[in-house]
Every structure is written in C-alpha cells, then in structure tokens.
Design a protein around this motif. Structure first.
Motif, PDB file in Angstrom:
ATOM      1  N   ALA D 111      -7.691   7.308 -14.759  1.00 22.53           N
ATOM      2  CA  ALA D 111      -6.500   7.424 -13.912  1.00 22.53           C
ATOM      3  C   ALA D 111      -5.615   6.197 -14.081  1.00 22.53           C
ATOM      4  CB  ALA D 111      -6.888   7.572 -12.446  1.00 22.53           C
ATOM      5  N   PRO D 112      -4.312   6.412 -14.251  1.00 26.99           N
ATOM      6  CA  PRO D 112      -3.404   5.262 -14.348  1.00 26.99           C
ATOM      7  C   PRO D 112      -3.185   4.595 -12.994  1.00 26.99           C
ATOM      8  CG  PRO D 112      -2.181   7.320 -14.522  1.00 26.99           C
ATOM      9  CD  PRO D 112      -3.636   7.690 -14.448  1.00 26.99           C
ATOM     10  N   ASN D 113      -3.461   5.302 -11.909  1.00 28.00           N
ATOM     11  CA  ASN D 113      -3.212   4.760 -10.577  1.00 28.00           C
ATOM     12  C   ASN D 113      -4.192   5.414  -9.610  1.00 28.00           C
ATOM     13  OD1 ASN D 113      -2.137   3.876  -8.127  1.00 28.00           O
ATOM     14  ND2 ASN D 113      -0.047   3.892  -8.927  1.00 28.00           N
ATOM     15  N   PHE D 114      -4.972   4.597  -8.904  1.00 31.37           N
ATOM     16  CA  PHE D 114      -5.966   5.142  -7.979  1.00 31.37           C
ATOM     17  C   PHE D 114      -5.493   5.149  -6.528  1.00 31.37           C
ATOM     18  CE2 PHE D 114      -8.876   4.428 -11.497  1.00 31.37           C
ATOM     19  CZ  PHE D 114      -9.758   5.490 -11.370  1.00 31.37           C
ATOM     20  N   ALA D 115      -4.290   4.671  -6.267  1.00 29.50           N
ATOM     21  CA  ALA D 115      -3.814   4.650  -4.884  1.00 29.50           C
ATOM     22  C   ALA D 115      -3.391   6.061  -4.483  1.00 29.50           C
ATOM     23  CB  ALA D 115      -2.640   3.692  -4.738  1.00 29.50           C
ATOM     24  N   ILE D 116      -4.045   6.584  -3.456  1.00 24.53           N
ATOM     25  CA  ILE D 116      -3.766   7.958  -3.054  1.00 24.53           C
ATOM     26  C   ILE D 116      -2.307   8.123  -2.636  1.00 24.53           C
ATOM     27  CG2 ILE D 116      -4.283   9.670  -1.260  1.00 24.53           C
ATOM     28  CD1 ILE D 116      -7.226   8.832  -1.516  1.00 24.53           C
ATOM     29  N   SER D 117      -1.758   7.119  -1.961  1.00 27.64           N
ATOM     30  CA  SER D 117      -0.356   7.234  -1.540  1.00 27.64           C
ATOM     31  C   SER D 117       0.567   7.333  -2.751  1.00 27.64           C
ATOM     32  CB  SER D 117       0.046   6.046  -0.655  1.00 27.64           C
ATOM     33  OG  SER D 117      -0.075   4.833  -1.351  1.00 27.64           O
ATOM     34  N   ALA D 118       0.269   6.590  -3.810  1.00 27.97           N
ATOM     35  CA  ALA D 118       1.117   6.622  -5.006  1.00 27.97           C
ATOM     36  C   ALA D 118       0.982   7.961  -5.725  1.00 27.97           C
ATOM     37  CB  ALA D 118       0.755   5.471  -5.943  1.00 27.97           C
TER      38      ALA D 118
END
Lengths: 254, 254, 254, 254
Positions: D111-118
């Motif tokens: 995953a390039p980004n693990f922040a759920i909000s993002a």
C-alpha cells in the motif's frame, strides 16, 4: 540577566514531567539559553539561587505550584510558571511575596496558555469582534479531556463579549426556537461548542459573521512542542517585567 | 417520458416562491428539460395532465403539499417534491394514492435535501463511520433559522450511529466530567453542534477521528442555486422509479 | 458633514452597476445615511455639489474612474472610491488635485478591498507573521476570474514578507527538490496558491506554522453584500481624513 | 492463519526504523495480534517461517524492499509491505515469485498509504467527482518533504480525472488568463497545490464545486500513529487474499 556567555541560565522545576521534559530540551537546544538545574518532587528548591540561575521555569501541579513559586521568589530568581489552577487568592499571595522579594525588580510570569497561535487567536478575536454581527467559538480536543469547554475557549468568549460591549453591540442574532442542546454553552452571551475527537490535541476556532462574509481564526496545537516557542519567549522577556505578569500576549509585541 | 423534442416537460407548482422561481429558471435553462405550466396558490392543479406535463416539481408549504401531491397523482403525472414536513402518516397517504394511480408505473419522489454536496456528505459519513473511534457533527446556518440542529444534521447523526452499531462499535470516547452544555446535543449517541452566524446559509461538517488522524467531510450550500442540480437530477430520474422514493442518494449512482 | 437630519447625504456614481446598485440599497437602508443623487455613464457629474451631497461613492471602471474623481474633487465633495486599477501615476494626479481642492480639508478614500473580513485577515497576517517559521497564502475564487493570484493575495504576501524582514526572519523553510509547479507562485518570498472553483466567490486563507502549531486566518466573501459594511464605514469616516487615504485598515480602529 | 491462542503471529522487518517501531508497538497492543520476530539490517530473514510467523510487516527502504519480499515469499509467509518506491517492473517480479510460492494461497499486500482517512478521501473523491463542475486538490506537508506534490495527491488527481472522463465531463472551468504559477501543477487536467508548513505532518483536501455549493473532503494525518489502524487492517485481511494486492481500499468494506 545572562551569564558571561550571554546566555540566560534556566532551571526547570518539574523537569521529569511531560511539559518539563520538553522545556529541558527546548532550553538546551536554543542558542540564547542554557540549562542550569533540573528539579522534581523531592528536590530542594533552595539549591536554586542567582548564583546559578537567571530564570526558573515551573511546570508542576496546582497543589504544589504556589508553594514552589513563593520559595523561588524568596530565593531571588525570576520565575515563568506554566502550571494551571491559579485563583485570585493565590495570585494575591504571589503579589505580596513579590512586594517583599530580595530584588526590587523581581518578576513572576504566569500564563494559562503558552501556544502562540492560541494566544494570537484570542487576541485577534478581541480586535475583530466589534466589526461583526455574529460570533461563536468552537474548541476541539482529544476525548480524554475532563472539562468542557476549555479554559481558553471560555477566555476567548469573554474577550469577544468585552469587545462587543465596548462597541455597543447588542446580543448576537439567533432566532432559534427549538433546540435540545445543540446550540452549545452560552458564555457571557457567546455560544461556545466543544468537540471531542480521538486524534486531536488542542484546537480552537473563532467564527465571526456579517452579511455576505465570514472571518475565521483557528489555532491548532498538535502537540506539547507547540508550547515551547511561547515558553522561550517568556524566559527571554520575564526579567524585564518586575512584579506579576499574566498572559503571553503581554510579551508579544502586538 | 419526454415530448417529441426529446425534452422532459416540467410543470412547476409554487412557481412564484423562492425555490419555485429557481426551479423555473433551471428547467428553462437546462438542455434536456422544457417548462410546461407554472402554477401557484389559486391556480387549478387539474390543468396539469400527461397531455402537457411529464414531471411536476412541487415546492410549496407543508400545509398544502400533501393535498397537492394527491391531486397530481390522480392527474396521472410523476411528481418531484421539495416541500418539507413529511410525516410517516402523510407518506402512507401518498403510497396509498400511488397504489390506485391512473398509471401503474407512476412515481413520486420526495427529498429532504436536494443539495448534492449535502447528500454525499451524509452518504460518505455512513461509509466512513465504522473505521473511526470518534465522530461528531457540526452544522452551521444563518441566524434566522428557527430549529436547531438542522434536519440534515439529525439525519447524518443517525446515519453514523447506524453504521457504528452495524460494525459493533461502542459509544464514542468522551471523558468529559464537567460541562455546562458545550458538548452539544446527543442524537443517537452522536454529539451534534449547531452554529448560527450571519453571512452563512446552510453548511455541515462531519468530523471522524482515530489515533493520529482525522477525516473531515464538509458540505457548503451557499445559496438556493445549490439545490438545482439535485432537482434536475430528480426530474430526469423520477419517471423510471415507480412508487414512492425518498432521498436523493437513491438517484445518485454511487 | 451631515444635513439637518443628522444623516450623511451620499451620491452614487455608477449607480446602475452591480456594486453601485448594492451601494444605493445600503445607503438607503442605513439609519445614518441618505441617498442623494444617483448617476451613471451619460450623467453630468457637476450636478453633484456640497449643496446636495456630503460624500460620493464612485464604483465605475478603471478607464473613467480617475476622470470622475478629479471632477468630483473640483466640485468640492469628499469621495469614496471602490473602482480598481489605480497606478502610482494616477494616485499622484489625485493628490495634486486635492492640493488645489475647493475645500482645505477635502478627502478622497480609495480601497482595493472593502470586505472587512479580508482587510482584517491581511492585517492580522502582518501582526502574526513574525512569530511563525512558515507562512503561505491560499486564495480561492470563482472560475470566471481572469487573473491569478488575486490582488488581495499579492498584497497579503507582501504584508507577511515585510513583517518577516522587519523581524529578521530568513526565508521560509522548504526542502522541495522535485516539483512541477505545485508549490505555487512565490511572491516576495511567500508561496501563494490560487484555487478556482465553481460555487465560490472570493476567499483567502493565511496559514502560519511553527513546530507543533498552526494559525489559520480565513476570510470568506460569499457575495457583493460583503463589501457594504466596509463602504458604509468609509462613508462615515472619510470626511474626517483630509487628503488621499488608501486602504480600509486606516479606518478600522485597530 | 493464527496460532492456538487465536492471535495472528506478526514478525516485523525494519523493526528499529521509525515506522517499524510503531508497528511493533501496535502489534503488541492489539488484542488479536502477537509479536513474533523483529528483524533489521544484518538479521537473517530466513529465520522467519510458517513455524513462527503468520504475517510479516516489511517497512524498510526502497533499495532493499524487493529483495526482502522475494525472500519472504520463498519462506512461505504472507507479507504486508509499507515501503514505497515500487515500479511496475518490481511488482512483476513479486507476481512471478508468488506464482512459484511454497503455498498456493500465499499473499503479498503493498500500500502506498496506510492512513484510513487518506485512503477514504481518495475513494470518496472518486465517487463524488462526476457530480461537480470543478475539482482541485490541495496537499499540505511539513517543509522537510523533498517532493511536491505528494504521491497521494497525484493519485487523487488521477482518481478524479478518471471519474470525470467516465462521466463525460469536459475540462474544469478556468478563465485564468494571467498567472505566474499560482494555479499549481496540472495533473491529468486537475490543478494540484502543495503547501509546506512547519508544524504540519501529512494532509490533503479535495475541493469540489458546483453553482452554489462546495463539497470538501479532508484527511489529516498528524503523526505516524495514523498508519497503524491501516497496517493492522492489512495484517488481518492479507491472508485471505492470494496473490499481489495493491491499495488499502481493497480491504476496506466499502
């Protein structure tokens, strides 16, 4: 008010606390300050004296802070206090001690909030309030905070209310007839709302409205580090201000 | 469901009202709709029929809207209703009338909010809620609004609460011990705050929080024009959806 | 500077324009002003004189505004100018005309922006800038605007840059090595971003950052009505300020 | 995919790095996971096997991540990868290794980004884009970031552009004639702006506009902790998804 290196010698009382530890780091890192003594519960505050310290930063708990400050005044050093819980009676005791302090120009500075963004938001709210029909305050904090609204938000509501009174403005317009509590707490005529949200730290937004326009002033304090520029500012300024000074806006050159 | 020009023929009931006048303009301006009849209090609704109208848009007041809709159903035309104040009992009367309508596939569409941004904010809040520990709703309106919080905010609070229940989430974290009302109105377990500010129109913000992160979804409706894309969408979609349909999200291809 | 009723007599030049029509309404509605003459292209400005007018509000177009103002000065009335496009050369011509005006205390006021929220946002940005490491400006307008960034955003960037220079701050921190233009336009060392979005009118946000904290100051002008409180303020204040005054902040008691 | 206690056994590669240390803590704290091995540069990855580990979390640097993942695949364990810098060629090598993996249902998740909000902000932008005339992206980060705009913002711009194309929308409206760079970088037809501000971490705002309305979707990642709920979600879901999976939205039940 500085040693031969030109740096301000700063001792920290409450050095192992979360805020105190940040102060120790900030004082060590800044070019114009140097760390003197670090003390905590169990240490003897009378080790601090003008021989080793120019300014003390006191970040402890309300139950011991007054006693600490009185001792430090008698030791002849200037004090920056970050502990909260100051009542009018306690402040009077500090003033009395200062009147009998070893040095005539001795200074104590107490601030309820050291975040420059929060102090400026409050100050700007006061400047702007008289130009707007409507004003409300929304504060947002982490959900572990036990009091609502925040002391800063209450202060800002009074700042706005004072400015409106001075300008002859009446009550804010509000036609609400049916409400089960959503309109928030009315503090000095100003509606104050408190949001609690995991992930947040300490935030405040002032909303001001006129026909066709809105002015929003928002302070976000993401972590304790946000207090350090304000603490350092107070450390640099306190020794020029004899007596008791309250509120960081005094030291901001506005 | 369109005339030989391929355009949908739209009559407007309540054409001189503030919303109705906007609908008349929107229907006239859009390439795929054309204005048929415009009626107001005092006009005879039975002038409307499939001979001159494909879809009626009804924007009047709660006291006459049910009667208007029942008459329009008996005239055999599809109806898009923007008037508010619908109770379960009134909706049942519409359903009963549709069961005996002249055309088997006759359709009535009722929406509490035609602003696409508001409908999407509510929908996204429902999708996101299960992934966050905290959720609160802040709505902001002009100070002439008599009810608080807004119906849309109440709906969003229920949407969030339903999603949390379905995911097995417990109550939102909140350590507040001392509060004089600043924490807002608790709707189905969700704190809802209502701001009233001169200059604003209709706005809603959903705040969702986790450790270290926040998701904010905000709808701003600056003026009545914000409803027109939603009204036109309903006009285009209603005739394919026999029976009573409630809520614009049904017609958004999500 | 008021007639026997105690009200300021206001004539409007450009009365049929979009801004002018708003001014006519605002002057008519306010308790302490009354509408005198309304003029437009084709009307004779020499009809305006101290016999019928205390203050003229001039909202026309850059190509005729200088000529209008010079004529009005020679007529002996005070002028509030909302038209844009003023160069240093044009301003010098106004100053020269005022030096030879019929009345010694004659006054002309020119403002690039009459929205109080926008003027305060710019002013507060200037006060706050020296306390923050980082500062950027984001302006947001409707997509029909032909210039970017807005004149107001350029002004705010200079205000911030001036404050940083005066405080001895260096360049804003920015480690960007790879960028295809996303970092915006650098105005006097400050990054300025321009968003264009259908539905918006005129908005500006100033973002100021320190370790752990952010201060955001945002002005939202939702419609032309947002200018009217500022125009009325100028109408009330201009006659006490002989000569040429530029910028509404001069009349705000800050 | 869990041991006899019912908990998922998680080994961490890059355990001493800033992200890895957060993963170690999150895995230890969560009720349904337990920490197995922690490895760093210099450790032997072949110590990891199905005997001691169900899922490996790999947070290292681009130069070694591919090699690590290939080794872990040959060891027969499922892998969650947080390291960035994956090219199509590298991904193909992972797919090839999975085709010959010891277990038929072996899984790798990147995953390039693990922040759920993002991740949700990006997903919602894609759902909403077709309903709005205008769309722009503003990302805001700390000033030590070397690239601009962020990879996440570029991804969001493509998400929006894809949705607009699929819906037959043309270019965003923009009458700008004069600009020195303030309109930002145009990514796939969408204007992207990058703000750099001390005090911020990683933030993105998607702005969508229609006549009279705006929809804003904002993700704030205040610190590394914001990634942990996403990492734990991936740890829980990866073992059900044989082969290579890219992007956390796959595991969100949307």
């Amino acid at each position: 008010m500085a040693n031969e290196t030109g740096r301000i010698r700063v001792s920290v009382v409450g050095a192992k606390g979360r805020m105190g530890a940040n102060v120790v780091k900030a004082v060590t890192d800044a070019a114009d300050t140097e760390l003197a003594l670090t003390l905590d519960a169990g240490n003897d505050l009378t080790e601090i004296s003008p021989d080793n310290t120019d300014v003390v930063v006191e970040f402890t708990v309300p139950s011991v802070s007054l006693s600490n400050v009185l001792t430090l005044i008698s030791q002849g050093v200037d004090v920056v206090v970050g502990t909260t819980g100051w009542t009018d009676d306690k402040l009077d005791q500090v003033r009395a001690a200062l009147a009998n302090a070893p040095r005539a120009d001795q200074a104590v500075f107490i601030a309820p909030n050291f975040a420059i963004s929060a102090v400026l938001a409050d100050y700007f709210a006061g400047l702007a309030a008289k130009y707007f029909e409507s004003a409300e305050v929304v504060e947002l904090h982490h959900p572990n905070k036990v009091d609502a609204p925040s002391g800063t938000a209450i202060h800002t509501a009074h700042t706005i209310a004072d400015a409106r009174r001075a300008a002859g403005l009446g009550p804010v317009p509000d036609a609400t007839e049916t409400d089960g509590g959503s309109r928030g707490q009315v503090v000095d005529g100003i509606h104050v709302h408190a949001v609690r949200l995991r992930g947040l730290n300490a935030h405040e937004e002032v909303l001001l409205g006129n026909p066709g326009e809105q002015l929003s002033i928002r302070s976000d304090c993401f972590d304790r580090g946000s207090f350090m520029p304000g603490v350092l500012l107070a450390v640099r300024k306190v020794s020029g201000h004899a007596g008791l000074t309250i509120g960081l806006d005094t030291f901001l050159d506005l």
